[in-house]
Design a protein around this motif. Structure first.
Motif, PDB file in Angstrom:
ATOM      1  N   TYR A  75      -9.724  -8.134  50.676  1.00 14.48           N
ATOM      2  CA  TYR A  75     -10.934  -8.960  50.683  1.00 14.48           C
ATOM      3  C   TYR A  75     -12.055  -8.401  49.800  1.00 14.48           C
ATOM      4  N   TRP A 101      -3.288 -14.799  51.383  1.00 14.99           N
ATOM      5  CA  TRP A 101      -2.932 -15.870  52.308  1.00 14.99           C
ATOM      6  C   TRP A 101      -2.036 -15.401  53.439  1.00 14.99           C
ATOM      7  N   ASN A 104      -4.556 -14.010  55.827  1.00 11.68           N
ATOM      8  CA  ASN A 104      -5.268 -15.118  56.480  1.00 11.68           C
ATOM      9  C   ASN A 104      -4.389 -15.796  57.520  1.00 11.68           C
TER      10      ASN A 104
END
Length: 133
Positions: A75, A101, A104
């Motif tokens: 991040y 992803w 996430n």
């Protein structure tokens, strides 16, 4: 490569994509070189039997630090330069987007799991109450 061996190889690659992504793109993220290593280690740990992982995670706080480190590495460089030919350090687009992803998705599933359990419990309770009458 024989057809059977190819099927087994593809099956294993599909099950453990983190290790594959980390290994294939090991040197393709000078912007944050720990991202492929993080994915590789994460993928290798997913290959181990759950008993070993359970013991490791309860006995070794280093597992949690590694996961937190992965979050910081991923991040903190959002969104990196994907252009290998520029003067700025880059990160391969496939590698970075996979790491981003998949992280996430992990958090989404962690958050949705309890919600799904709660909804199922409420529906089950409501169904039991209706059936008693």
């Amino acid at each position: 490569m024989s057809e059977t061996h190819a099927r087994e190889h593809n099956s294993t690659s599909a099950k453990y994509p983190s290790a594959g992504q980390g290994a294939v793109y090991l040197y393709d993220c000078p912007r944050q070189p720990y991202i492929p290593i993080y994915l590789l280690v994460k993928g290798v740990f997913s290959l181990l039997p759950s008993v070993v992982i359970r013991q490791t995670t309860t006995d070794n706080p280093g597992m949690y630090r590694g996961s937190a480190g992965g979050n910081v590495w991923i991040y903190s460089i959002y969104e990196p330069n994907y252009n290998k030919t520029s003067m700025d350090p880059y990160c391969d687009k496939a590698l970075y987007l996979f790491a981003f992803w998949s992280t996430n998705l992990t958090y989404i599933l962690i958050l949705l799991g309890p919600v799904v359990i709660l909804v199922c419990a409420c529906c089950g309770f409501t169904c039991l109450m209706c059936c008693e009458n």
